[in-house]
Design an enzyme around this catalytic site. Structure first.
Site, PDB file in Angstrom:
ATOM      1  CG  LEU A  14      43.844  46.330  42.681  1.00 48.03           C
ATOM      2  CD1 LEU A  14      43.434  45.428  41.530  1.00 48.03           C
ATOM      3  CD2 LEU A  14      44.538  47.577  42.165  1.00 48.03           C
ATOM      4  CE  LYS A  16      37.109  48.313  53.558  1.00 49.45           C
ATOM      5  NZ  LYS A  16      37.927  49.368  53.026  1.00 49.45           N
ATOM      6  N   GLY A  17      35.645  44.294  48.902  1.00 52.60           N
ATOM      7  CA  GLY A  17      34.307  43.992  48.422  1.00 52.60           C
ATOM      8  C   GLY A  17      33.394  43.593  49.566  1.00 52.60           C
ATOM      9  N   GLY A  20      34.757  40.234  50.266  1.00 50.89           N
ATOM     10  CA  GLY A  20      36.207  39.999  50.285  1.00 50.89           C
ATOM     11  C   GLY A  20      36.940  41.123  49.575  1.00 50.89           C
ATOM     12  CB  VAL A  22      39.826  43.345  44.095  1.00 51.87           C
ATOM     13  CG1 VAL A  22      40.450  43.155  42.728  1.00 51.87           C
ATOM     14  CG2 VAL A  22      38.335  43.021  44.040  1.00 51.87           C
ATOM     15  CE  LYS A  37      35.479  40.719  42.102  1.00 52.03           C
ATOM     16  NZ  LYS A  37      34.113  40.996  41.603  1.00 52.03           N
ATOM     17  CG  ASP A 132      23.590  45.079  38.994  1.00 52.36           C
ATOM     18  OD1 ASP A 132      24.272  44.575  39.890  1.00 52.36           O
ATOM     19  OD2 ASP A 132      22.977  46.162  39.098  1.00 52.36           O
ATOM     20  CE  LYS A 134      24.825  48.416  40.624  1.00 53.78           C
ATOM     21  NZ  LYS A 134      23.922  48.213  41.759  1.00 53.78           N
ATOM     22  CG  ASN A 137      27.953  46.424  38.594  1.00 54.60           C
ATOM     23  OD1 ASN A 137      28.573  46.425  39.654  1.00 54.60           O
ATOM     24  ND2 ASN A 137      26.683  46.085  38.494  1.00 54.60           N
ATOM     25  CG  ASP A 150      30.165  43.108  39.723  1.00 53.64           C
ATOM     26  OD1 ASP A 150      30.694  43.933  40.467  1.00 53.64           O
ATOM     27  OD2 ASP A 150      29.964  41.914  40.039  1.00 53.64           O
ATOM     28  CB  THR A 168      21.495  52.733  43.186  1.00 55.70           C
ATOM     29  OG1 THR A 168      20.614  53.710  42.672  1.00 55.70           O
ATOM     30  CG2 THR A 168      22.259  52.082  42.043  1.00 55.70           C
TER      31      THR A 168
HETATM   32  C1  LIG Z   1      37.485  50.264  46.070  1.00 59.29           C
HETATM   33  O1  LIG Z   1      37.073  49.990  44.813  1.00 59.29           O
HETATM   34  C2  LIG Z   1      37.746  49.066  44.123  1.00 59.29           C
HETATM   35  C3  LIG Z   1      37.411  47.754  44.312  1.00 59.29           C
HETATM   36  C4  LIG Z   1      38.010  46.807  43.525  1.00 59.29           C
HETATM   37  C5  LIG Z   1      38.948  47.154  42.588  1.00 59.29           C
HETATM   38  C6  LIG Z   1      39.327  48.493  42.436  1.00 59.29           C
HETATM   39  C7  LIG Z   1      40.340  48.815  41.399  1.00 59.29           C
HETATM   40  N1  LIG Z   1      40.400  47.917  40.415  1.00 59.29           N
HETATM   41  C8  LIG Z   1      41.270  48.079  39.399  1.00 59.29           C
HETATM   42  N2  LIG Z   1      41.318  47.152  38.413  1.00 59.29           N
HETATM   43  C9  LIG Z   1      40.667  45.933  38.379  1.00 59.29           C
HETATM   44  C10 LIG Z   1      39.808  45.356  39.303  1.00 59.29           C
HETATM   45  C11 LIG Z   1      39.464  44.120  38.758  1.00 59.29           C
HETATM   46  C12 LIG Z   1      38.579  43.088  39.332  1.00 59.29           C
HETATM   47  N3  LIG Z   1      40.091  44.016  37.580  1.00 59.29           N
HETATM   48  N4  LIG Z   1      40.820  45.118  37.371  1.00 59.29           N
HETATM   49  C13 LIG Z   1      42.120  49.155  39.319  1.00 59.29           C
HETATM   50  C14 LIG Z   1      42.092  50.116  40.322  1.00 59.29           C
HETATM   51  C15 LIG Z   1      42.948  51.223  40.257  1.00 59.29           C
HETATM   52  C16 LIG Z   1      42.906  52.177  41.249  1.00 59.29           C
HETATM   53  C17 LIG Z   1      42.027  52.024  42.318  1.00 59.29           C
HETATM   54  C18 LIG Z   1      41.188  50.944  42.398  1.00 59.29           C
HETATM   55  C19 LIG Z   1      41.196  49.967  41.415  1.00 59.29           C
HETATM   56  C20 LIG Z   1      38.709  49.427  43.202  1.00 59.29           C
END
Ligand SMILES: COc1cccc(-c2nc(Nc3cc(C)[nH]n3)cc3ccccc23)c1
Length: 280
Positions: A14, A16-17, A20, A22, A37, A132, A134, A137, A150, A168
């Site tokens: 989904l 990257k952090g 790591g 997700v 995650k 935090d 924002k 998060n 977060d 920020t």
């Molecule tokens: C690049 O930014 C990131 C980083 C981490 C997760 C996403 C992301 N997350 C979620 N859902 C989530 C994430 C978690 C921990 N629970 N539900 C959905 C998405 C849908 C489209 C794009 C991106 C998505 C983006």
């Protein structure tokens, strides 16, 4: 319940952090969809005490149950990694929606504010201070509801995040940027200031004190911001009652939830102004 990696079918990454990635995941026996995650122990150990902080955040988030707080269902680890089993929010990062739409209409900003106030009231009742708040998060669920996602470690998307040293400065309250007594850091009123900054950014599309780091620091310390005249007077009133230097004078969450701006946009009703599609 004991979890292990073999219980999950891993889907697409989904995002990257910093620590790591997700992944979308499905628990095999129940077909339950979640987000996995993955944090690398090696990277955590580098950070000073970051691993302890992750343990503390896991402890906090595992015990929280609220519709606007992302659930942590469990965690497990192998030799190299820590895995967090998190609720999946289908519409991803609020930050991305805000950037794409530039700014939210008042009804949407008010509904998000009501959800944030509800989540923060729940946290504060449990003596958890988020510290935090924002857009970065906050995630958006499949029905458009927001979820504070977060509790201390952040998932940093590539590039378009506000890249500053420690994240920020925009959202930090005056008591957290001023040196001196740190006991105010442990007062839940810090989240009220950040909520005010969040509402401003929802409506205006940029943070109220956004500037060079030095200037942002100065402007926060003086609560020096201007609200564009096209922002409704009710919204202006609420922002001004949260962005108050003295933490004790910030509007309590109970009064945020009953503020005229919130009542105007969040009360259900045929003529609700929050319909995306015109009524037939
Ligand atoms: C690049 O930014 C990131 C980083 C981490 C997760 C996403 C992301 N997350 C979620 N859902 C989530 C994430 C978690 C921990 N629970 N539900 C959905 C998405 C849908 C489209 C794009 C991106 C998505 C983006």
């Amino acid at each position: 319940k004991q979890f292990h990696l073999g219980m999950f079918e891993i889907g697409r990454p989904l995002g990257k952090g910093k620590f790591g990635r997700v992944y979308l995941a499905r628990e095999r026996s129940s077909n339950f969809i979640c987000a996995l995650k993955v944090l690398y122990k090696s990277e955590l150990q580098q950070g000073s005490g970051v691993e302890k902080q992750v343990r503390r955040e896991i402890e906090i988030q595992s015990n929280l149950r609220h519709p606007n707080i992302l659930k942590l269902y469990g965690h497990f680890h192998d030799s190299k990694r820590i895995f967090l089993i998190l609720e999946f929010a289908g519409k991803g990062e609020l930050y991305k929606h805000l950037r794409r739409e530039n700014r939210f209409p008042e009804w949407k900003a008010a509904q998000y504010t009501a959800q944030m106030a509800s989540a923060l009231r729940y946290l504060h009742r449990k003596h958890v201070i988020h510290r935090d708040i924002k857009p970065e998060n906050i995630l958006v669920g499949i029905h458009g509801e927001i979820k504070i996602s977060d509790f201390g470690w952040s998932v940093h998307a590539p590039n378009n995040r506000r890249q500053t040293l420690c994240g920020t400065l925009d959202y930090l309250p005056p008591e957290m940027i001023k040196s001196g007594s740190k006991d105010n850091w442990y007062n839940e009123k810090v989240d009220l200031w950040s909520l005010g900054v969040l509402i401003y950014e929802f409506l205006v599309g940029e943070a109220p004190f956004e500037d060079t780091p030095i200037m942002t620091h100065k402007r926060i310390a003086r609560a020096d911001m201007t609200i564009p005249e096209w922002v409704s007077k009710e919204a202006k009133d609420l922002i001004k009652k949260l962005l108050v230097l003295d933490p004790e004078k910030r509007l309590p969450l109970e009064e945020v939830q009953t503020h005229p701006w919130i009542i105007k946009h969040c009360v259900k009703g045929e003529r609700a102004s929050n319909r995306e599609k015109p009524l037939k």
